[in-house]
Design a protein around this motif. Structure first.
Motif, PDB file in Angstrom:
ATOM      1  N   LYS A 169      -8.950  -7.659   2.794  1.00  0.00           N
ATOM      2  CA  LYS A 169      -9.184  -6.486   1.944  1.00  0.00           C
ATOM      3  C   LYS A 169      -9.060  -5.165   2.688  1.00  0.00           C
ATOM      4  O   LYS A 169      -8.845  -4.136   2.068  1.00  0.00           O
ATOM      5  CB  LYS A 169     -10.561  -6.579   1.288  1.00  0.00           C
ATOM      6  CG  LYS A 169     -11.719  -6.468   2.256  1.00  0.00           C
ATOM      7  CD  LYS A 169     -13.061  -6.702   1.558  1.00  0.00           C
ATOM      8  CE  LYS A 169     -14.201  -6.519   2.543  1.00  0.00           C
ATOM      9  NZ  LYS A 169     -15.460  -7.043   2.034  1.00  0.00           N
ATOM     10  N   TYR A 170      -9.233  -5.172   4.017  1.00  0.00           N
ATOM     11  CA  TYR A 170      -9.158  -3.930   4.776  1.00  0.00           C
ATOM     12  C   TYR A 170      -7.747  -3.597   5.221  1.00  0.00           C
ATOM     13  O   TYR A 170      -7.510  -2.523   5.746  1.00  0.00           O
ATOM     14  CB  TYR A 170      -9.987  -4.026   6.060  1.00  0.00           C
ATOM     15  CG  TYR A 170     -11.374  -4.560   5.921  1.00  0.00           C
ATOM     16  CD1 TYR A 170     -12.382  -3.769   5.374  1.00  0.00           C
ATOM     17  CD2 TYR A 170     -11.692  -5.840   6.357  1.00  0.00           C
ATOM     18  CE1 TYR A 170     -13.667  -4.258   5.261  1.00  0.00           C
ATOM     19  CE2 TYR A 170     -12.980  -6.328   6.261  1.00  0.00           C
ATOM     20  CZ  TYR A 170     -13.959  -5.530   5.708  1.00  0.00           C
ATOM     21  OH  TYR A 170     -15.230  -6.017   5.608  1.00  0.00           O
ATOM     22  N   VAL A 171      -6.827  -4.550   5.127  1.00  0.00           N
ATOM     23  CA  VAL A 171      -5.548  -4.370   5.817  1.00  0.00           C
ATOM     24  C   VAL A 171      -4.367  -4.335   4.849  1.00  0.00           C
ATOM     25  O   VAL A 171      -4.430  -4.846   3.727  1.00  0.00           O
ATOM     26  CB  VAL A 171      -5.327  -5.454   6.896  1.00  0.00           C
ATOM     27  CG1 VAL A 171      -6.426  -5.394   7.959  1.00  0.00           C
ATOM     28  CG2 VAL A 171      -5.229  -6.840   6.303  1.00  0.00           C
ATOM     29  N   SER A 172      -3.284  -3.738   5.354  1.00  0.00           N
ATOM     30  CA  SER A 172      -2.073  -3.553   4.568  1.00  0.00           C
ATOM     31  C   SER A 172      -1.371  -4.884   4.305  1.00  0.00           C
ATOM     32  O   SER A 172      -1.705  -5.922   4.895  1.00  0.00           O
ATOM     33  CB  SER A 172      -1.113  -2.658   5.361  1.00  0.00           C
ATOM     34  OG  SER A 172      -0.726  -3.343   6.534  1.00  0.00           O
ATOM     35  N   LEU A 173      -0.361  -4.812   3.480  1.00  0.00           N
ATOM     36  CA  LEU A 173       0.480  -5.977   3.221  1.00  0.00           C
ATOM     37  C   LEU A 173       1.144  -6.473   4.510  1.00  0.00           C
ATOM     38  O   LEU A 173       1.200  -7.685   4.761  1.00  0.00           O
ATOM     39  CB  LEU A 173       1.538  -5.611   2.173  1.00  0.00           C
ATOM     40  CG  LEU A 173       2.520  -6.721   1.803  1.00  0.00           C
ATOM     41  CD1 LEU A 173       1.801  -7.921   1.208  1.00  0.00           C
ATOM     42  CD2 LEU A 173       3.563  -6.175   0.831  1.00  0.00           C
ATOM     43  N   ASP A 174       1.626  -5.537   5.340  1.00  0.00           N
ATOM     44  CA  ASP A 174       2.293  -5.949   6.584  1.00  0.00           C
ATOM     45  C   ASP A 174       1.343  -6.714   7.495  1.00  0.00           C
ATOM     46  O   ASP A 174       1.714  -7.725   8.097  1.00  0.00           O
ATOM     47  CB  ASP A 174       2.818  -4.718   7.339  1.00  0.00           C
ATOM     48  CG  ASP A 174       4.090  -4.174   6.713  1.00  0.00           C
ATOM     49  OD1 ASP A 174       4.643  -4.857   5.819  1.00  0.00           O
ATOM     50  OD2 ASP A 174       4.504  -3.073   7.110  1.00  0.00           O
ATOM     51  N   VAL A 175       0.113  -6.211   7.597  1.00  0.00           N
ATOM     52  CA  VAL A 175      -0.851  -6.890   8.473  1.00  0.00           C
ATOM     53  C   VAL A 175      -1.280  -8.216   7.852  1.00  0.00           C
ATOM     54  O   VAL A 175      -1.496  -9.205   8.558  1.00  0.00           O
ATOM     55  CB  VAL A 175      -2.058  -5.968   8.767  1.00  0.00           C
ATOM     56  CG1 VAL A 175      -3.135  -6.712   9.547  1.00  0.00           C
ATOM     57  CG2 VAL A 175      -1.604  -4.741   9.537  1.00  0.00           C
TER      58      VAL A 175
END
Ligand SMILES: *Cc1c(COP(=O)(O)O)cnc(C)c1O
Length: 235
Positions: free
Chosen positions: A40-46
């Protein structure tokens, strides 16, 4: 592997070691514990990097984020876990995407999931989310209402209750969290003894970045880890 995936893989490796050690202290096997990476904290790339690093169970707390990431990563063998509040008007769209709906927090949601699963023609596995500490700021069912839902679940056709989910009241106080985890396990043991046929309470989803070792020692079968897995990675 790109840099983010490498760093996440190293974080995962360390976390798995700590899970295995905590399991051993409790006389349990490490493979009894499923690691769900909370993205939930991170982007799609991550999030994609986490998959590359070997995380196949992923969790989101907002349905819209789960929808968009699940769509973008549809080619990957991901098992999605819903861990936050789900409004009934979002059940239809969420249901086909989730492997485990961890946050059932009302009788109405339980019924809505069963109705929609029947319409879509496949069963759905769920956990009942319990406000085990009784802290007013925490989500989940009051402890004294969980037994009613367990009985209700025995009447449902498509919903398969698999266990309980909860979180500790005192973030940053891992030893204080232990009492909440023990209470959730004891509630589970009590309710399991009287569960109707077809209802299992084998799963205990408890433990976050600050307190997962205590949770594993107290019987967690699922830990939900966000920040600790993404340390050192730009979100
Ligand atoms: C965000 C969240 C987690 C992960 O929290 P971390 O402390 O970052 O590991 C776990 N469970 C739920 C229900 C959450 O909302």
């Amino acid at each position: 592997m790109n840099a983010a995936a490498g760093r996440i893989a190293e974080n995962v490796r360390q976390v798995r070691e700590r899970i295995a050690a905590a399991a051993a202290r409790a006389g349990r096997a490490p493979n009894e514990v499923t690691l769900v990476a909370i993205t939930k904290y991170v982007s799609l790339d991550v999030t994609a990097a986490a998959i590359e690093a070997g995380c196949m169970d992923l969790g989101e707390s907002r349905p819209q984020d789960l929808w968009s990431k699940a769509a973008a990563l549809a080619q990957r063998p991901v098992r999605w876990h819903m861990i936050g509040h789900l409004q009934r008007n979002k059940v239809r769209r969420t249901l086909p995407l989730v492997h485990l709906m961890q946050s059932v927090d009302s009788p109405r949601l339980l019924q809505a999931l069963d109705d929609e699963a029947a319409r879509q023609g496949h069963p759905v596995d769920v956990l009942l989310e319990v406000n085990v500490s009784g802290d007013a700021s925490k989500t989940g069912l009051p402890v004294d209402e969980v037994g009613t839902l367990v009985q209700q679940a025995g009447q449902l056709k498509q919903v398969r209750v698999r266990g309980l989910m909860g979180m500790a009241a005192r973030e940053g106080d891992a030893e204080g969290a232990r009492a909440d985890f023990a209470a959730l396990r004891q509630l589970r043991d009590r309710l399991a003894a009287a569960a109707p046929p077809g209802v299992s309470l084998a799963e205990l989803s408890m433990g976050m970045s600050g307190d997962f070792e205590q949770a594993v020692e107290e019987g967690a079968t699922i830990v939900r880890l966000g920040s600790i897995l993404f340390e050192g990675v730009d979100a």
